[in-house]
Scaffold this active site. Structure first.
Site, PDB file in Angstrom:
ATOM      1  N   GLU A  20     -67.063   6.537 -50.936  1.00 52.57           N
ATOM      2  CA  GLU A  20     -67.880   5.862 -49.927  1.00 52.57           C
ATOM      3  C   GLU A  20     -67.805   6.522 -48.564  1.00 52.57           C
ATOM      4  OE1 GLU A  20     -70.776   3.744 -50.458  1.00 52.57           O
ATOM      5  OE2 GLU A  20     -69.193   3.069 -51.814  1.00 52.57           O
TER       6      GLU A  20
ATOM      7  N   THR B 240     -74.909   2.483 -57.359  1.00 51.92           N
ATOM      8  CA  THR B 240     -74.784   1.033 -57.286  1.00 51.92           C
ATOM      9  C   THR B 240     -75.234   0.318 -58.551  1.00 51.92           C
ATOM     10  OG1 THR B 240     -76.924   0.573 -56.241  1.00 51.92           O
ATOM     11  CG2 THR B 240     -75.073   0.973 -54.782  1.00 51.92           C
TER      12      THR B 240
ATOM     13  N   THR C 172     -70.822  -1.092 -55.765  1.00 50.10           N
ATOM     14  CA  THR C 172     -70.974   0.362 -55.851  1.00 50.10           C
ATOM     15  C   THR C 172     -69.643   1.092 -55.747  1.00 50.10           C
ATOM     16  OG1 THR C 172     -72.143   2.263 -54.879  1.00 50.10           O
ATOM     17  CG2 THR C 172     -71.279   0.621 -53.356  1.00 50.10           C
TER      18      THR C 172
ATOM     19  N   SER D 114     -74.999   0.956 -44.986  1.00 52.53           N
ATOM     20  CA  SER D 114     -75.388   0.859 -46.393  1.00 52.53           C
ATOM     21  C   SER D 114     -76.857   0.499 -46.519  1.00 52.53           C
ATOM     22  CB  SER D 114     -74.544  -0.220 -47.095  1.00 52.53           C
ATOM     23  OG  SER D 114     -75.034  -0.508 -48.390  1.00 52.53           O
ATOM     24  N   SER D 115     -77.427   0.774 -47.687  1.00 51.97           N
ATOM     25  CA  SER D 115     -78.787   0.352 -48.012  1.00 51.97           C
ATOM     26  C   SER D 115     -78.812  -0.840 -48.960  1.00 51.97           C
ATOM     27  CB  SER D 115     -79.560   1.506 -48.668  1.00 51.97           C
ATOM     28  OG  SER D 115     -79.622   2.631 -47.837  1.00 51.97           O
TER      29      SER D 115
ATOM     30  N   ARG E  42     -67.333  -4.381 -48.357  1.00 52.45           N
ATOM     31  CA  ARG E  42     -67.631  -2.957 -48.203  1.00 52.45           C
ATOM     32  C   ARG E  42     -66.334  -2.170 -47.995  1.00 52.45           C
ATOM     33  NH1 ARG E  42     -71.217   1.126 -49.102  1.00 52.45           N
ATOM     34  NH2 ARG E  42     -71.995   2.191 -47.246  1.00 52.45           N
TER      35      ARG E  42
ATOM     36  N   GLY F  63     -79.780   2.116 -56.370  1.00 46.43           N
ATOM     37  CA  GLY F  63     -80.543   3.341 -56.180  1.00 46.43           C
ATOM     38  C   GLY F  63     -80.494   3.866 -54.763  1.00 46.43           C
ATOM     39  N   GLY F  64     -79.377   3.597 -54.056  1.00 49.24           N
ATOM     40  CA  GLY F  64     -79.201   4.172 -52.731  1.00 49.24           C
ATOM     41  C   GLY F  64     -80.276   3.751 -51.757  1.00 49.24           C
TER      42      GLY F  64
ATOM     43  N   ASP G 295     -70.890   8.036 -46.986  1.00 49.63           N
ATOM     44  CA  ASP G 295     -71.918   7.272 -46.286  1.00 49.63           C
ATOM     45  C   ASP G 295     -71.756   7.296 -44.773  1.00 49.63           C
ATOM     46  OD1 ASP G 295     -73.187   6.677 -48.605  1.00 49.63           O
ATOM     47  OD2 ASP G 295     -72.719   4.547 -48.640  1.00 49.63           O
TER      48      ASP G 295
END
Length: 593
Positions: free
Chosen positions: A417, A378, A396, A448-449, A108, A469-470, A420
Site C-alpha cells: 500500500e 481490491t 485490498t 484511495s479510490s 486503511r 479495480g483501483g 499509493d
C-alpha cells in the site's frame, strides 16, 4: 455461549457450505443471469467469489447480522482470493444500520513510523514491490472493532470457515489461476509465495487444490485471541521478523500503535436519492458526489442516455479527477476547502456549464494540478440482512499479491500500500507534478479510490454498491448507479453493460474491450466509440473494474419466511424484496435467503 453450541453452529456453517461450494458447483453458463443474480426476501451477500458469498449467507442463516456476515465473508476472501485481499492489507467499511444511523470503519493501512518522504529516492521500484512497500495492515483490527460494536454471533464461529478452507484446501478458480500465471515470476522468486502457489515448482492452475496451512494456524490464533494475536502477540512478532529479514522497516510498535478510525459518511442529496459515500482518505465519496451533482444539472433522464449522455458523463469524470488529488489523509492535511467544493451543488453547476455537448477539451481546460494516483486491485462485497442493516466493504492488499511477499511463518500475504503515496522527485515526462498532500509521512494513510456506497430513497435502503479495480472504481460505481436509477436498466445489465473510464491524465477514454478469465468478451459498442471520437475523444481499449450490487425493491414487499422469528413490524422500515448481483467480470455469484 457453550462450547457445544459453538461447535454445532460451526458444523452447520462449514458442512452446509462445503457440500455445495468446494468444487465450484456450476450454476449455468458464464453470462447466465441465474448465476449472477438472486432475488430473495430475507438477506443477501454479493461478493466477487461465490464461496465467500455462501459463507456470508450462512452466517445470516445462523442468526447473524450484516456485520457478522462481513467478518465471515472478508476472511474467506483473504483465503481463496489472496491476490486481492487479506488480513495483511486494509479496507473501508460503510455500515448503515436499520435505525438510520451510519458509520465508517477506516481500516486503511498506515505508513510505518520509520517511513519518510524521501525513502524511495534511490530506488523508486521498492515503493511498489518488496518489503519497503509494506504498510501497517488494518483489516483485522477494523473487522474486530465492527464486530465488537455490532456483531451477534461468536467471533470464533465467524473465523472458523476461513480456517477450514485454509487448512483443508480449496479449489483454484479461474480468476485466481489467471493471477497466479500473470505473477509467475514474482511467485517463483519468493519462497513464501512459491510454497503456496507453486508447490514442487509447478504453478497452480484451475481445478488444483491450494493449501494454506500456516495461514490456518494464524487464523486459529485470531479465532481464540482476536486481533491481539496479530497486533500484540506472537503472530505479529513473527510477521515483523519476516518483513525485516526481507529488508523492511515495519516494527512491532507499528502494529501495537495501529488504530481504526471511525468516521461519518459523506452524504449527498441528488437526483431524488440520498447517497452515502466514503470520506477521505478515500477520494471515492467526494468524486461520486461531484459527478452525480454535475449530471443532475441536465435535469432529466434523456440528458444522460446515448452517445451524448456518455460524453457528458466522461466530461464529468474529468472534472472530478481534476480536483480529487487535492484530497489526502485529513489527520495530516487540511482538505476542508477542497472537500467542501467537491460536495457543493453550486460548484457542480458551474462545472456543468464548462461542458460542451459538441467537443471535449485538452486536459488544461479542467484545471488539474497534480498527477493521478494509480492504485490497483481490491475486492468488494455488499450485504443486506433481515433487519435491513447494510454493509458495503472494499478490501485490498493493493497490487495482485501485494508486495509479492508472503510471511512464511504466518502465511500472511503482505500489502504494498505504500505505492499509493506520491514520490516528490517522480515526474515522468509529460505528466503533472506529484501531489505533495499525498507524500509519505509516518503513520499517514495514503489516498484511495475505494468507494463503498449506500443509496437511500425516501429514507429507505435502496442500494448497496462498490467495486474493485483501483482508480476505475469511482467511474464504474457511477455508471452502475446511472444505469439502474436513471436509465432504468435491469440490475443484471446495469452491472454487465460495457463501461468507460476517464481520469483526466492521460487525456484518454479507456473503454472496455477485453475477454474475461472465463471467456466472455466485453466491448463498448462501435456506434458509441465512433460517436465519442467525433467529439474529439481519444480512445484506448482496456479491462474494466468489477462491481457488486444489492438492491431493495421499494415497490415489492418481502415475504417473511416461515422460520423467521424476528419482528418485521415497523412503522419506519420497509422490508422489500432484495436483489443481489455479482459481476460476471470476476465470475462472482451472490447468495441469499
Amino acid at each position: 455461549m457453550t462450547g457445544f453450541v459453538v461447535t454445532t453452529i460451526f458444523l452447520a456453517f462449514t458442512l452446509g457450505y462445503w457440500t455445495s461450494m468446494q468444487n465450484g458447483e456450476s450454476h449455468g453458463g458464464f453470462r447466465h443471469e441465474r448465476k449472477r443474480v438472486v432475488e430473495v426476501d430475507f438477506a443477501v451477500v454479493a461478493a466477487d467469489e461465490e464461496r465467500c458469498s455462501a459463507i456470508g449467507r450462512d452466517s445470516l442463516r445462523l442468526g447473524g447480522n450484516a456485520v457478522d456476515a462481513t467478518v465471515a465473508t472478508a476472511l474467506c476472501l483473504g483465503v481463496v482470493n489472496p491476490m486481492a485481499s487479506g488480513i495483511g492489507g486494509g479496507a473501508f467499511l460503510l455500515l448503515r444500520l436499520a435505525n438510520g444511523s451510519s458509520e465508517i470503519y477506516d481500516m486503511r493501512e498506515t505508513a510505518p513510523a520509520a517511513a519518510s518522504m524521501d525513502m524511495y529516492e534511490s530506488d523508486p521500484d521498492s515503493k511498489r514491490k518488496g518489503a519497503l512497500s509494506v504498510g501497517v495492515p488494518g483489516e483485522l483490527a477494523g473487522l474486530y472493532m465492527a464486530w465488537k460494536r455490532h456483531g451477534q454471533l461468536p467471533w470464533e464461529t465467524l473465523v472458523r470457515p476461513a480456517i477450514y478452507l485454509a487448512a483443508n484446501g480449496f479449489v483454484v478458480q479461474p480468476y485466481l489461476a489467471h493471477h497466479i500465471q500473470s505473477a509467475a515470476d514474482d511467485i517463483l522468486a519468493d519462497k513464501g509465495l512459491a510454497d503456496i502457489f507453486a508447490p514442487n515448482g509447478k504453478l497452480l492452475s484451475v481445478g488444483d487444490i491450494c493449501l494454506r496451512k500456516n495461514l490456518s494456524q494464524t487464523l486459529k490464533e485470531v479465532a481464540k485471541h482476536g486481533p491481539s494475536a496479530l497486533y500484540n502477540g506472537a503472530i505479529g512478532e513473527n510477521l515483523i521478523t519476516d518483513v525485516r529479514a526481507a529488508g523492511g522497516i515495519l516494527t512491532v510498535q507499528d502494529l501495537q500503535h495501529y488504530t481504526v478510525q471511525i468516521r461519518q459518511p459523506i452524504v449527498t442529496e441528488t437526483m431524488g436519492f440520498t447517497v452515502l459515500g466514503m470520506p477521505p482518505p478515500s477520494s471515492g465519496g467526494a468524486c461520486i458526489a461531484l459527478i452525480l451533482n454535475i449530471l443532475a444539472k441536465y435535469g432529466d433522464t434523456l440528458g444522460t442516455v446515448g452517445v451524448l449522455g456518455l460524453h457528458r458523463m466522461i466530461e464529468a469524470f474529468k472534472h472530478a479527477y481534476a480536483v480529487r488529488m487535492g484530497l489526502a489523509d485529513p489527520a495530516f492535511v487540511n482538505i476542508t476547502s477542497v472537500l467542501e467544493d467537491m460536495l457543493n451543488p453550486d460548484i457542480a453547476a458551474e462545472l456543468q456549464k464548462l461542458i460542451s455537448d459538441n467537443t471535449t477539451f485538452p486536459s488544461g481546460h479542467y484545471g488539474g494540478r497534480w498527477s493521478q494516483l494509480e492504485d490497483h486491485g481490491t475486492s468488494h462485497f455488499s450485504i443486506v440482512d433481515a433487519d435491513r442493516n447494510a454493509v458495503a466493504m472494499t478490501t485490498t492488499i493493493n497490487f495482485p499479491f501485494g508486495s509479492k511477499l508472503l510471511s512464511p511463518s504466518t502465511g500472511i500475504i503482505l500489502n504494498n500500500e505504500m505505492d499509493d503515496f506520491a514520490i516528490p522527485s517522480f515526474v515522468p515526462p509529460g505528466y503533472l507534478p506529484p501531489p505533495p498532500q499525498n507524500f509519505v509521512a509516518p503513520n499517514k494513510r495514503p489516498l484511495s479510490s475505494m468507494s463503498p456506497t449506500i443509496v437511500l430513497q425516501n429514507g429507505q435502503l435502496r442500494a448497496v454498491v462498490g467495486g474493485s479495480g483501483g482508480q476505475m472504481i469511482i467511474t464504474a460505481v457511477v455508471q452502475v448507479l446511472m444505469n439502474h436509477f436513471m436509465k432504468k436498466i435491469s440490475p443484471f445489465y446495469s452491472i454487465s453493460a460495457a463501461r468507460v473510464h476517464h481520469q483526466l491524465s492521460p487525456n484518454t477514454v479507456y473503454y472496455e474491450n477485453w475477454t474475461t478469465v472465463t471467456g466472455e468478451h466485453l466491448e463498448l459498442e462501435r456506434t458509441a466509440r465512433e460517436g465519442l471520437q467525433q467529439k474529439g475523444h481519444l480512445l484506448e481499449a482496456r479491462a474494466g473494474a468489477i462491481v457488486q450490487l444489492v438492491l431493495q425493491d421499494l415497490t415489492v414487499p418481502a415475504k417473511k419466511p416461515y422460520w423467521h422469528r424476528r419482528n418485521w413490524q415497523s412503522n419506519n422500515i420497509f422490508y422489500g424484496k432484495l436483489i443481489g448481483v455479482s459481476d460476471e467480470r470476476k465470475d462472482g455469484a451472490p447468495a441469499g435467503l
